[in-house]
Structures are given as structure tokens and as C-alpha cells.
Design a protein around this motif. Structure first.
Motif, PDB file in Angstrom:
ATOM      1  N   GLU A 150       9.859  14.481   3.569  1.00 34.77           N
ATOM      2  CA  GLU A 150      11.155  14.040   4.061  1.00 34.77           C
ATOM      3  C   GLU A 150      12.238  14.850   3.358  1.00 34.77           C
ATOM      4  N   GLY A 151      13.475  14.676   3.838  1.00 36.44           N
ATOM      5  CA  GLY A 151      14.576  15.436   3.276  1.00 36.44           C
ATOM      6  C   GLY A 151      14.739  15.257   1.782  1.00 36.44           C
ATOM      7  N   TRP A 152      14.734  14.013   1.297  1.00 31.65           N
ATOM      8  CA  TRP A 152      14.962  13.765  -0.125  1.00 31.65           C
ATOM      9  C   TRP A 152      13.867  14.386  -0.983  1.00 31.65           C
ATOM     10  N   ALA A 198      24.456  16.672  11.916  1.00 23.58           N
ATOM     11  CA  ALA A 198      23.756  16.348  10.668  1.00 23.58           C
ATOM     12  C   ALA A 198      24.210  17.250   9.533  1.00 23.58           C
ATOM     13  N   ASP A 212      15.913  15.789   7.728  1.00 23.05           N
ATOM     14  CA  ASP A 212      15.499  14.555   8.407  1.00 23.05           C
ATOM     15  C   ASP A 212      15.654  14.690   9.913  1.00 23.05           C
ATOM     16  N   GLN A 213      16.676  15.425  10.372  1.00 23.79           N
ATOM     17  CA  GLN A 213      16.859  15.656  11.799  1.00 23.79           C
ATOM     18  C   GLN A 213      15.709  16.497  12.354  1.00 23.79           C
ATOM     19  N   LYS A 248      19.730  17.270   3.261  1.00 26.55           N
ATOM     20  CA  LYS A 248      18.858  16.117   3.496  1.00 26.55           C
ATOM     21  C   LYS A 248      18.910  15.669   4.952  1.00 26.55           C
ATOM     22  N   LYS A 249      20.117  15.474   5.473  1.00 23.96           N
ATOM     23  CA  LYS A 249      20.261  15.001   6.849  1.00 23.96           C
ATOM     24  C   LYS A 249      19.707  16.020   7.843  1.00 23.96           C
ATOM     25  N   ASN A 264      22.928  17.439  17.780  1.00 26.28           N
ATOM     26  CA  ASN A 264      22.627  16.446  16.742  1.00 26.28           C
ATOM     27  C   ASN A 264      22.417  17.112  15.386  1.00 26.28           C
TER      28      ASN A 264
END
Length: 406
Positions: A272-274, A326, A221-222, A217-218, A322
Motif C-alpha cells: 500500500e502507499g504508506w 490524488a 493508493d489510487q 501515498k494517495k 482521479n
């Protein structure tokens, strides 16, 4: 590998092992989520750069999309290097020199990717490999094939002394579970699954990776989301909206508020990630159940690679850093005898568009005489082609195995 664990005396009358205890349903990574369980403490095997850890383990995300964008080469890798924990994940299934293995990236490469959903509510030895993917890179190093193995495939699981497992008939996903028992942990689970697959398919592995899909997920999103194409409408079995916010079903019930179902509608869109993870984890309500889920998970990996390749991420050391952060503690890595830096640089010419997704069992359930999942003769021939590095010709002769995902 010397094994010192004491083996239990097998039950001569037992046809197959006791069914492992059920796992409490874990929801996909979403907008509101508990922190993923950290990877278990592992034996330090070697030093490896974080860049390599990310590229190799996160679905070979950047490794297969780097192309010419990996500026700085060894210098960039060196700048992001620190000591990380790496474990032997292939064990007796590691490719030998006689099978084409070795300490260089020359020749065909076969990796085993295992996806788990580790959360605080699950103990280290109560995990199964919900996603099992064989990644084959031909000796030409100009493309990469992703082949999913159905999680419920009936297999003969060999005995495994480190976890005191006696061997028996089980599902492929359960081989990981049995290998992790009695303190053997994730490494033991991976080794027994790799050993089982070698026995079933004949394929030995140059390396492997365990991926906690919850940690994706992170990363997504990154990347500011990924483009996913939904091919059939499906209602999430794990998540709902509460006041416009996506939440785990279990967490939503605790609020006592009205909920609205999360419905993944047909069409291509940025997720999105989710949302991307939730869609890729659905199997109930899909025409071909787990086979469709396999395709969607392959599709997600390719979408992540495409997004990374289409952005300036690969030329921006700060963004790379980054993205590495993540990834968090979502990965366990093994590249066998191949040095990490050589592994990354030797395969960096493979682009996201060169990833070919292949369907096992023609994408539909195939049952044996007992009504359990099996591998069809065509798919067995496909695995034989992997072993012989003749998959290019096999795909030309069997074009129906290609999953044409967008």
C-alpha cells in the motif's frame, strides 16, 4: 534574471556557513497522517495541463510509462488542462541554446528531481532536499536514466542574492535550505541547488520538479498499490502498528496503547502507499545507509511507472483525472522553454521498462580528507557523460554502476 535583493557583506574569515537548524523528524506518509503542507504560493509562469503536471513531476511517472497508451494525444491533454502555478526552478542553471537547450524536445533532456517531505510542522523555508535525482534522457529518447546524488555530499554552494546567501561549503541537501531563506521559498531553494549541482557536475537542466514525497501515498493508493522487492530486512524508524493499524510513531505514543514494530521483511510483494513510502524512506539499519535509501526511492519511482503502464489507467480519462486529483498540491513544476504539451508527447515513447537506475559512488560511502561525503572520480566521469550525452557508452564501459532493482 534581474536580482534586486540586497546582499549581505560576506564574513571573510568564514570557511563554511552556519549549520542550518535541525528539522523535527517528519514521518513518512502512512495510514494515519496530518495533511501535507500546501506548496507555497508561486508566481504563475504559464498555463500547463494537469496531465503534464502529473507526468513530469511525479517521478515522471506516466510520462515514462505512457508508450502508445496516451490516446487522444493533444485532445486528451487539452481536456485536462487548467491554469496551474509553475515556477522557475532552474534559474541560472537552465540549459542554454549553446548547451543544447531550447524550446523543442529534440536532443538530450536533463531534469532535476527534488524530493521534500513538507508537513504542517515545517515552515516554507525550513526544508531540505532529502532526495536529489538527475533524470537523463538521451537524444535517442528511447530510455531514461535515474542518477541519485547523495544528500550529504560536500559541495561548494555559490552565493545567491534572492535568499541573501553568501555562499560557502555545505551539504547538497542544505543548498535547498539556504536558497529558500528570506522569502525566496521553494523556487529559491531549487534554483540554488540546481546552480550548486551545475558547478559541481557541469550539468545544466532543461527543467526540474519538486516532489512532496508525502503526497505519493494517495497516488500509490489510487494505483491500488505497487510491487516492491525488499532486499534486506529493516525495522521502520518512523512507524509502528497500534492494534493492527499503521501509525506515525509520535501519534502512536499519544494513544498510550501497546505498539508493534513495522518490519519490512525480505521478498517481493504488493505494498500500500504508506508501506511503500515508509520502506523507501528508511536508511538506518541498512548496510549502505543513505545509498540503499537512494536505490529504494529510485525503485519506488520505477514501480509506480510499471504499475501505471500495466493497468488500463492510461486509456481511461476518468482514472487519469482521479490520479491527478490524488496528486493534490504535492508538486511544483518547471519545463524551461519547452511547451508542456510538446514535452509530454515528444517523450511518450519511453516505457517503464526503459528506466535505468544508476548508482553514485558504487552505492557505498566515499569520504574525503575531512571525512565528509564526496563524489568519486568514476561518478564524476558519469556526470561528464551525462553532460556530453554519452551515458550509454559509459554504462557499457562501467556496468557496475547499474542498480539491478526488480
Amino acid at each position: 534574471m534581474t536580482v534586486t535583493s540586497e546582499r549581505q557583506t560576506p564574513d571573510q574569515d568564514r570557511v563554511e556557513p552556519q549549520e542550518p537548524p535541525p528539522v523535527a523528524e517528519s514521518a513518512p506518509a502512512g495510514a494515519v497522517e496530518p495533511a501535507p503542507a500546501p506548496a507555497p504560493a508561486l508566481k504563475i509562469k504559464k498555463k500547463a495541463p494537469l496531465w503534464a503536471k502529473l507526468t513530469t513531476s511525479l517521478g515522471v511517472l506516466l510520462l515514462l510509462s505512457s508508450g502508445g497508451g496516451l490516446i487522444g494525444g493533444r485532445m486528451l491533454i487539452s481536456r485536462t488542462t487548467e491554469t496551474i502555478v509553475v515556477e522557475d526552478l532552474t534559474g541560472e542553471a537552465q540549459k542554454t541554446e549553446e548547451e543544447g537547450g531550447g524550446s523543442t524536445v529534440e536532443g538530450p533532456i536533463d531534469l532535476l528531481l527534488m524530493g521534500v517531505d513538507a508537513r504542517l510542522r515545517l515552515s516554507e523555508d525550513n526544508l531540505r532536499a532529502d532526495t536529489i535525482i538527475v533524470l537523463h534522457i538521451p537524444a535517442t529518447h528511447d530510455r531514461a536514466y535515474l542518477i541519485s546524488i547523495p544528500r550529504d555530499t560536500e559541495v561548494e554552494v555559490p552565493e545567491f542574492a534572492p535568499s541573501k546567501y553568501e555562499g560557502g561549503t555545505a551539504k547538497a541537501t542544505e543548498a535547498f535550505y539556504w536558497g529558500a531563506q528570506n522569502g525566496a521559498g521553494w523556487g529559491g531553494g531549487a534554483q540554488l541547488l540546481a546552480k550548486t549541482l551545475k558547478k559541481s557536475t557541469g550539468i545544466s537542466f532543461d527543467g526540474a520538479a519538486i516532489i512532496n514525497f508525502g503526497g505519493f501515498k494517495k497516488v500509490i493508493d489510487q494505483l491500488d498499490g505497487v510491487t516492491m522487492c525488499v532486499d534486506q530486512q529493516v525495522t521502520s524508524k518512523h512507524m509502528v502498528y497500534v492494534g493492527g493499524t499503521a501509525m506515525f510513531l509520535a501519534d502512536a505514543r499519544k494513544t498510550g496503547k501497546a505498539t508493534k514494530p513495522v518490519v519490512h521483511k525480505v521478498g517481493c510483494r504488493e505494498m500500500e502507499g504508506w508501506e511503500a513510502l515508509d520502506y523507501a524512506r528508511q536508511r538506518y539499519g541498512l548496510k549502505n545507509g543513505d545509498y540503499d535509501r537512494q536505490r529504494h526511492q529510485q525503485q519506488l519511482i520505477k514501480a509506480m511507472a510499471k504499475k501505471a503502464a500495466s493497468s488500463d489507467l492510461l486509456t481511461n480519462p476518468l482514472k487519469i483525472s482521479n490520479l491527478v486529483k490524488a496528486g493534490g498540491e504535492s508538486l511544483v513544476l518547471d519545463t524551461g522553454d519547452i511547451p508542456i504539451t510538446d514535452f509530454v508527447l515528444g517523450l511518450k515513447g519511453i516505457a517503464a521498462g526503459d528506466m535505468v537506475l544508476l548508482r553514485t559512488n558504487n552505492g557505498t560511502f566515499a569520504g574525503n580528507d575531512s571525512g565528509r561525503e564526496m563524489i568519486t572520480e568514476e561518478s564524476r566521469a558519469m556526470f561528464e557523460a551525462v553532460k556530453d550525452d554519452d551515458l550509454d557508452q559509459f554504462v557499457l564501459d562501467h556496468p557496475d554502476v547499474v542498480a539491478n532493482e526488480k
